[in-house]
Scaffold this active site. Structure first.
Site, PDB file in Angstrom:
ATOM      1  N   ASP A  96       0.871  -1.172   0.000  1.00  0.00           N
ATOM      2  CA  ASP A  96       0.000   0.000   0.000  1.00  0.00           C
ATOM      3  C   ASP A  96       0.913   1.228   0.000  1.00  0.00           C
ATOM      4  O   ASP A  96       2.130   1.123   0.168  1.00  0.00           O
ATOM      5  CB  ASP A  96      -0.952  -0.039   1.208  1.00  0.00           C
ATOM      6  CG  ASP A  96      -2.208   0.797   0.968  1.00  0.00           C
ATOM      7  OD1 ASP A  96      -2.230   1.576  -0.004  1.00  0.00           O
ATOM      8  OD2 ASP A  96      -3.159   0.691   1.771  1.00  0.00           O
ATOM      9  N   ASP A 126      -3.704   7.215  -3.589  1.00  0.00           N
ATOM     10  CA  ASP A 126      -5.059   7.737  -3.810  1.00  0.00           C
ATOM     11  C   ASP A 126      -5.439   8.665  -2.654  1.00  0.00           C
ATOM     12  O   ASP A 126      -4.735   8.727  -1.644  1.00  0.00           O
ATOM     13  CB  ASP A 126      -6.057   6.572  -3.921  1.00  0.00           C
ATOM     14  CG  ASP A 126      -5.923   5.553  -2.798  1.00  0.00           C
ATOM     15  OD1 ASP A 126      -4.773   5.267  -2.390  1.00  0.00           O
ATOM     16  OD2 ASP A 126      -6.943   5.046  -2.313  1.00  0.00           O
TER      17      ASP A 126
HETATM   18  N1  GUN Z   1      -6.360   0.882   3.102  1.00  0.00           N
HETATM   19  C1  GUN Z   1      -7.604   0.933   3.593  1.00  0.00           C
HETATM   20  N2  GUN Z   1      -8.375   1.785   2.872  1.00  0.00           N
HETATM   21  C2  GUN Z   1      -7.583   2.281   1.905  1.00  0.00           C
HETATM   22  C3  GUN Z   1      -7.801   3.215   0.848  1.00  0.00           C
HETATM   23  O1  GUN Z   1      -8.883   3.759   0.658  1.00  0.00           O
HETATM   24  N3  GUN Z   1      -6.729   3.473   0.038  1.00  0.00           N
HETATM   25  C4  GUN Z   1      -5.512   2.879   0.223  1.00  0.00           C
HETATM   26  N4  GUN Z   1      -4.522   3.154  -0.626  1.00  0.00           N
HETATM   27  N5  GUN Z   1      -5.295   2.012   1.215  1.00  0.00           N
HETATM   28  C5  GUN Z   1      -6.313   1.725   2.042  1.00  0.00           C
END
Ligand code: GUN
Length: 722
Positions: free
Chosen positions: A108, A143
């Site tokens: 992420d 995002d």
């Molecule tokens: N982890 C939990 N929700 C989100 C999200 O909306 N975007 C991202 N990039 N990671 C997340």
């Protein structure tokens, strides 16, 4: 430790040409089992990517691979980027080495940190480049998180900013797989916009973002709305990942709606809090004397033993318990997809939590159906949403229902009133209503009061009635059917308590159902067949006719005529023509097995398990000759029925021709056009661009799938026609 390092072989990198591709191997409505091709092996979906915090690894990634067979995990590139030691180690040796994990790694980007802590200090291109440089398999763009409490304009800005960052993120990813999250808060219009716009970029996967607070507040109805509007507007060849969703209770319904991947730290966060995950909710270690599920992690321990342990050991054991439960529920969901029963699993789970039940009812309740339910549900009328907020439902429910496979094999387990609203049952009825036509003008006879097989009970009677100018129906617990399809799934295969068959039809309901079948203003005679004594006399008295001589051949041929129309979309003129002077080969239980036409050609066989029809080569040729429409030349992405136009055609390119003629499956990527009424489970004819018949089979795909997929099986071919 009961596991050994290295007990599972490291994965092999997938073929370069397949990297980033996704294919469906099994489908059940919009649920699918898939394969995602990565540099670190094939990831089978639906799956859970456990969240690994590189600073505190409660269960080591190596154990996840070796002991639990977890093929992909997720960690946070922003956390790595922020910690100098982690950053240097990853840049030098790669993230796989740092975590000691051989499978696929998704990272992420720091968006969630920005939601929790305010801002992050990294630029969108910088964090994607970093993910590429540390060797992740699937990176995530930065995002902008959308919270449920944000105003429409705030969410709109976040959605537009995320879209703005898409191209630069893709450029920075330099060819690795990239997640393009869908944002939009609770505003459906913005979710739709986010999905349709993000789809235009070259992302490999689309996570649904901004749902963590919605799930924390148990706003499951909101979650299903978001899922419905987002998923139906995305390209089906890209897996959908549910960001931060790791509660097993939600897996069945989300998988039924098309979710492919989940990630969550819930297994460890709940463990730290002394809480246990189960498919029906959460339980506290402090309140139990027995385990709710006997998982390997606790098989030689009692809850009390675990309570007495130090916090670190306790957390480790509970984290394993939670992970095992989570993996088990996912395995259960995958098996349910294989069995064609994911919806029934979601239905059962919906009873476990009031908020989930409310969400489920919202999903299955149609304002159009409310007036026709034989079982008007108090529960449903109490669902105040009926009538309002139906916009997204009305726009997207067809997407869901038309992907359902019917007739299915096996019993349809009675699940109370919900049975009536199962999407594949709805699809079966829609198809019946759209394709069946009455060819009579006289009375309408409705038999009720007993369970199938009805042919054994009133077959002889029908043999005397079928030549009269009246329509004959059977009332089943999930609706009215013409007697001609009395052996068809789902109607004939409901398994439940005997009283469900006893109920007489409700008159106003009956009229609505008949109207849907195109029958209006005709005399209706309802006859209870639970007692067959003097039945023939009773029936003839009631209809005012003494009955014809028994004509079983006529009954069989009427049945095949109707089934050809319902299952192969023929019009009645053609269907009657094909069946004229036909002969039947019977099974030893007195059912039609094969249909032989007047020239002695075996055209169709009946599948005795679910009452469907299978074509032979000669049958396919006959149906092929009937076509009056042009050869399809388009790739429609919305299902549009055309009753009476015959089975849909699928046009393949010349490379595929010899393979189809040999009976091999039609693979995605070789389809160049098709009719708009192709659906999963629907019989199709496969032709070349000149319309020559190459083979026939069963579509595994929706129109949308045919348009977008480039890997996997599009049509299972039953036989080639060289
Ligand atoms: N982890 C939990 N929700 C989100 C999200 O909306 N975007 C991202 N990039 N990671 C997340």
């Amino acid at each position: 430790m009961t596991w050994k390092t290295g007990t599972r072989l490291d994965p092999e990198s997938c073929n370069e040409k397949d990297l980033g591709k996704f294919e469906i191997s099994v489908r059940d409505g919009q649920a699918r089992l898939g394969k995602l091709y990565t540099k670190h092996g094939v990831v089978e979906t639906p799956c859970l990517l456990p969240v690994i915090n590189p600073n505190i690894m409660t269960i080591k990634p190596r154990e996840m691979w070796d002991k639990y067979g977890i093929k992909a995990l997720i960690t946070n590139s922003y956390v790595i980027w922020k910690h100098e030691n982690l950053k240097l180690s990853c840049l030098e040796n790669g993230v796989h080495k740092m975590l000691d994990y051989p499978g696929a790694i998704m990272t992420d980007s720091g968006t969630f940190q920005s939601y929790v802590y305010g801002d992050v200090e990294v630029e969108p291109d910088e964090i994607v480049s970093f993910q590429k440089n540390i060797g992740v398999d699937i990176a995530t763009m930065l995002d902008v998180f959308t919270r449920p409490d944000m105003t429409f304009n705030e969410v709109k800005d976040a959605v537009l900013e995320t879209i703005n960052r898409a191209q630069i993120s893709i450029d920075s990813s330099k060819g690795i797989m990239l997640n393009g999250p869908i944002q939009g808060g609770v505003y459906h219009e913005l979710r739709r916009k986010s999905a349709t716009e993000m789809c235009k970029f070259d992302f490999a996967i689309h996570p649904i973002g901004g749902i963590v607070p919605i799930m924390e507040q148990q706003k499951y109805k909101e979650l299903l709305k978001i899922m419905l509007v987002s998923k139906s507007n995305l390209k089906p060849n890209r897996p959908v990942h549910m960001f931060g969703c790791g509660h097993p209770m939600l897996f069945p319904i989300l998988i039924a709606m098309g979710a492919d991947m989940f990630d969550s730290a819930a297994y460890v966060l709940f463990a730290r809090d002394g809480r246990l995950l189960t498919p029906w909710g959460t339980e506290k270690l402090s309140e139990i004397e027995e385990w709710p599920l006997m998982m390997p992690a606790v098989s030689n321990l009692s809850p009390e033993d675990v309570r007495d342990m130090d916090k670190i050991t306790r957390t480790e054991i509970l984290a394993r318990f939670n992970l095992e439960v989570t993996l088990q529920e996912l395995a259960r969901c995958r098996q349910a997809v294989r069995n064609g029963e994911i919806w029934q699993l979601a239905e059962r789970r919906s009873h476990q939590n009031p908020a989930l039940r409310e969400a489920f009812l919202w999903l299955i309740t149609s304002p159009a159906k409310i007036d026709m339910l034989p079982f008007v549900l108090d529960e449903k009328s109490a669902s105040k949403d009926v009538g309002k907020e139906r916009g997204i439902w009305e726009e997207n429910w067809d997407w869901f229902v038309t992907a359902q496979n019917t007739p299915k094999k096996g019993a349809e387990a009675w699940g109370g009133l919900d049975t009536f609203n199962r999407p594949h049952v709805e699809m079966a009825k829609r198809r019946l209503n759209a394709r069946w036509k009455s060819r009579k003008n006289g009375k309408v006879i409705v038999f009720y009061g007993t369970s199938p097989p009805w042919r054994n009970k009133i077959g002889d009677l029908i043999n005397r009635l079928c030549g009269l100018d009246c329509d004959i129906f059977i009332s089943t617990p999930v609706g009215l059917i013409p007697f001609t399809i009395e052996d068809m799934n789902p109607w004939a295969h409901i398994e439940g308590p005997s009283w469900i068959w006893k109920k007489g039809p409700d008159y106003s309901m009956l009229r609505v159902e008949l109207e849907r079948l195109g029958i209006k203003d005709r005399d209706i005679v309802t006859i209870d067949i639970s007692n067959t004594e003097d039945l023939h006399k009773t029936v003839f008295d009631r209809i005012g006719h003494s009955g014809n001589d028994s004509d079983p051949e006529l009954r069989h041929s009427q049945s095949i005529i109707d089934k050809l129309c319902i299952l192969f979309n023929l019009d009645y003129k053609h269907s009657e023509l094909i069946c004229k002077q036909s002969k039947f080969v019977m099974s030893n239980t007195g059912r039609v097995k094969n249909m032989i036409d007047y020239q002695g050609s075996h055209l169709f066989s009946q599948r005795l398990v679910e009452g469907g029809l299978s074509l032979t080569v000669n049958g396919a040729k006959r149906l092929h000759q009937l076509r009056s429409m042009e050869i399809p030349s388009k790739l429609p992405d919305i299902f549009a029925p055309k009753p009476g136009e015959g089975p849909p055609w699928i046009v393949v390119n010349s490379d595929a021709e010899p393979f189809i003629e040999q009976g091999r499956s039609v693979m995605h990527g070789f389809v160049i056009a098709y009719d708009s009424w192709v659906r999963p489970g629907e019989g199709v004819l496969i032709v070349n661009s000149n319309g020559k018949l190459l083979g026939f089979g069963t579509s595994q795909s929706t129109c949308q799938d045919l348009k977008y997929f480039n890997k996997g099986i599009a049509v299972k071919v039953r036989q080639g026609c060289p």
